[in-house]
Write a protein that holds these residues in place. Structure first.
Motif, PDB file in Angstrom:
ATOM      1  N   LYS A  27      45.107  36.134  34.368  1.00  0.00           N
ATOM      2  CA  LYS A  27      44.183  35.849  35.554  1.00  0.00           C
ATOM      3  C   LYS A  27      43.026  36.967  35.436  1.00  0.00           C
ATOM      4  N   CYS A  28      42.495  37.544  34.513  1.00  0.00           N
ATOM      5  CA  CYS A  28      41.031  37.578  34.398  1.00  0.00           C
ATOM      6  C   CYS A  28      40.193  37.281  33.373  1.00  0.00           C
ATOM      7  N   PRO A  29      39.562  35.942  34.328  1.00  0.00           N
ATOM      8  CA  PRO A  29      39.400  35.069  33.310  1.00  0.00           C
ATOM      9  C   PRO A  29      37.378  35.877  32.998  1.00  0.00           C
ATOM     10  N   ASP A  30      36.615  36.864  33.884  1.00  0.00           N
ATOM     11  CA  ASP A  30      36.209  37.697  33.881  1.00  0.00           C
ATOM     12  C   ASP A  30      36.399  39.154  34.269  1.00  0.00           C
ATOM     13  N   GLN A  31      35.225  39.895  33.506  1.00  0.00           N
ATOM     14  CA  GLN A  31      35.497  41.290  33.955  1.00  0.00           C
ATOM     15  C   GLN A  31      35.469  42.022  35.830  1.00  0.00           C
ATOM     16  N   ALA A  32      34.545  41.432  36.226  1.00  0.00           N
ATOM     17  CA  ALA A  32      34.707  41.272  37.180  1.00  0.00           C
ATOM     18  C   ALA A  32      36.183  41.280  38.349  1.00  0.00           C
ATOM     19  N   THR A  33      36.125  39.900  37.721  1.00  0.00           N
ATOM     20  CA  THR A  33      37.737  39.686  38.459  1.00  0.00           C
ATOM     21  C   THR A  33      38.850  40.554  37.705  1.00  0.00           C
ATOM     22  N   ARG A  34      39.233  41.228  36.975  1.00  0.00           N
ATOM     23  CA  ARG A  34      39.925  41.689  36.245  1.00  0.00           C
ATOM     24  C   ARG A  34      40.068  43.507  36.331  1.00  0.00           C
ATOM     25  N   LEU A  35      38.795  43.883  36.778  1.00  0.00           N
ATOM     26  CA  LEU A  35      38.778  44.940  37.364  1.00  0.00           C
ATOM     27  C   LEU A  35      39.874  44.735  39.179  1.00  0.00           C
ATOM     28  N   THR A  36      39.755  43.850  39.897  1.00  0.00           N
ATOM     29  CA  THR A  36      40.034  43.477  41.474  1.00  0.00           C
ATOM     30  C   THR A  36      41.823  43.360  40.579  1.00  0.00           C
ATOM     31  N   VAL A  37      42.029  43.280  39.894  1.00  0.00           N
ATOM     32  CA  VAL A  37      43.161  42.675  39.998  1.00  0.00           C
ATOM     33  C   VAL A  37      43.915  43.941  39.696  1.00  0.00           C
ATOM     34  N   ARG A  38      43.457  44.872  38.434  1.00  0.00           N
ATOM     35  CA  ARG A  38      43.688  46.513  38.186  1.00  0.00           C
ATOM     36  C   ARG A  38      43.762  47.116  38.980  1.00  0.00           C
ATOM     37  N   ALA A  39      42.187  46.683  40.346  1.00  0.00           N
ATOM     38  CA  ALA A  39      42.705  47.885  41.215  1.00  0.00           C
ATOM     39  C   ALA A  39      43.821  47.546  42.234  1.00  0.00           C
ATOM     40  N   ALA A  40      43.937  46.137  41.829  1.00  0.00           N
ATOM     41  CA  ALA A  40      45.701  45.906  43.252  1.00  0.00           C
ATOM     42  C   ALA A  40      46.851  46.336  42.310  1.00  0.00           C
ATOM     43  N   LEU A  41      46.760  46.595  40.507  1.00  0.00           N
ATOM     44  CA  LEU A  41      48.218  46.980  40.386  1.00  0.00           C
ATOM     45  C   LEU A  41      48.331  48.195  40.776  1.00  0.00           C
ATOM     46  N   PHE A  42      46.643  49.116  40.400  1.00  0.00           N
ATOM     47  CA  PHE A  42      47.101  50.573  40.506  1.00  0.00           C
ATOM     48  C   PHE A  42      47.188  51.285  41.569  1.00  0.00           C
ATOM     49  N   LYS A  43      46.729  50.449  42.942  1.00  0.00           N
ATOM     50  CA  LYS A  43      48.139  50.980  43.978  1.00  0.00           C
ATOM     51  C   LYS A  43      49.203  50.777  43.626  1.00  0.00           C
ATOM     52  N   GLU A  44      49.957  48.987  43.270  1.00  0.00           N
ATOM     53  CA  GLU A  44      51.317  49.069  43.054  1.00  0.00           C
ATOM     54  C   GLU A  44      51.920  50.429  42.158  1.00  0.00           C
ATOM     55  N   ILE A  45      51.192  51.401  41.334  1.00  0.00           N
ATOM     56  CA  ILE A  45      52.059  52.050  40.461  1.00  0.00           C
ATOM     57  C   ILE A  45      51.645  53.322  41.097  1.00  0.00           C
ATOM     58  N   ASP A  46      49.993  53.756  41.730  1.00  0.00           N
ATOM     59  CA  ASP A  46      50.475  54.863  42.569  1.00  0.00           C
ATOM     60  C   ASP A  46      50.926  54.440  43.576  1.00  0.00           C
ATOM     61  N   THR A  47      52.555  55.532  43.520  1.00  0.00           N
ATOM     62  CA  THR A  47      53.165  54.934  44.774  1.00  0.00           C
ATOM     63  C   THR A  47      53.424  56.097  45.791  1.00  0.00           C
ATOM     64  N   ASN A  48      52.859  57.725  45.192  1.00  0.00           N
ATOM     65  CA  ASN A  48      52.518  58.096  46.257  1.00  0.00           C
ATOM     66  C   ASN A  48      51.193  58.526  47.040  1.00  0.00           C
ATOM     67  N   ASN A  49      50.615  57.356  46.322  1.00  0.00           N
ATOM     68  CA  ASN A  49      49.344  57.343  47.314  1.00  0.00           C
ATOM     69  C   ASN A  49      47.986  58.667  47.199  1.00  0.00           C
ATOM     70  N   ASP A  50      48.121  59.022  45.784  1.00  0.00           N
ATOM     71  CA  ASP A  50      47.506  60.306  45.754  1.00  0.00           C
ATOM     72  C   ASP A  50      46.094  59.957  45.348  1.00  0.00           C
ATOM     73  N   GLY A  51      45.906  58.587  44.180  1.00  0.00           N
ATOM     74  CA  GLY A  51      44.478  58.312  44.334  1.00  0.00           C
ATOM     75  C   GLY A  51      44.192  58.269  42.779  1.00  0.00           C
ATOM     76  N   GLY A  52      45.567  59.238  41.960  1.00  0.00           N
ATOM     77  CA  GLY A  52      45.656  59.027  40.515  1.00  0.00           C
ATOM     78  C   GLY A  52      47.096  58.418  40.108  1.00  0.00           C
ATOM     79  N   ILE A  53      47.565  58.272  39.225  1.00  0.00           N
ATOM     80  CA  ILE A  53      48.360  58.188  37.880  1.00  0.00           C
ATOM     81  C   ILE A  53      48.855  59.077  37.422  1.00  0.00           C
ATOM     82  N   SER A  54      50.471  59.476  37.698  1.00  0.00           N
ATOM     83  CA  SER A  54      50.338  60.735  36.638  1.00  0.00           C
ATOM     84  C   SER A  54      51.354  59.876  35.308  1.00  0.00           C
TER      85      SER A  54
END
Length: 236
Positions: free
Chosen positions: A75-102
């Protein structure tokens, strides 16, 4: 981590995800920990969204080495798309929405992600059905074959599980666990189970322990099992 082939990597992942007491799980834990620490460039104990891509890239390096794109690379043919995909994944993992993943959030997610992604990998030998188990034992005598490698790694799995004190040897007290694991498939599949009695095991341990030091090495265990356990399955 030095894994030389795709099949070795597959065996490693199957073992790592099956049991948190397995040495392979500990190694996978450390791989995920190193990915986390490498990404945590500001040393605050959490991975921010800006640092997150680096953590995923570090974690993805080993499976990608063997042709597995387990972190949405398609899903990440270029860096811009990759960062967008990763940002969405970050939100999925950051379950307490504190802006950081422990680290505990990252570890829990990564293990769950791998378990959902690796379903097509070969089963552990002791979890195979009867026909597949017998087939591997029959072909395992062919040096260099895939079955030979599977048997080799299976014997390491049994040996490492029994070597509780991590001294590189299996003592008489640890021997039963190794035999139980090595013959668990036969028991589960309703096959003849060799060395079922304590007397048989005690006698065999003494024969293997040629120097009488009360312990056996991996090479002694491998030679014994191939001759006394695996060969009986291969003869069916």
């Amino acid at each position: 981590m030095d894994v030389s082939s795709k099949s070795d990597f597959e065996f490693f992942m199957v073992r790592a995800l099956a049991n948190t007491n397995d040495d392979c799980y500990i190694e996978l834990y450390n791989i995920l920990l190193r990915a986390f620490v490498t990404a945590d460039v500001d040393f605050d104990g959490k991975v921010s969204v800006e640092e997150f891509d680096g953590m995923i890239e570090a974690a993805a390096a080993l499976p990608r080495k063997f042709g597995y794109n387990w972190w949405n690379e398609e899903k990440c043919p270029d860096q811009a798309t990759r960062l967008t995909v990763r940002a969405a994944l970050f939100k999925e993992i950051d379950t307490n929405n504190d802006g950081g993943i422990s680290f505990d959030e990252w570890l829990e997610f990564a293990l769950k992600h791998y378990k959902g992604t690796t379903g097509s990998l070969p089963k552990s030998l002791d979890e195979e059905d009867k026909d597949a188990f017998i087939s591997v034992c029959k072909k395992g005598s062919e040096a260099g074959s895939a079955e030979h490698r599977r048997l080799y790694w299976f014997h390491w799995k049994c040996f490492q599980a029994a070597d509780a004190d991590r001294d590189g040897m299996v003592s008489g007290d640890e021997f039963n666990k190794m035999i139980d694991m090595a013959t668990s498939a036969q028991k589960r599949l309703g096959m003849e189970v060799p060395f079922a009695s304590n007397d048989e095991r005690t006698e065999m341990f003494k024969k293997m322990d040629e120097n009488g030091d009360g312990s056996i090495s991996f090479d002694e265990w491998l030679a014994f099992s191939l001759e006394q356990i695996i060969s009986k399955v291969a003869a069916l």
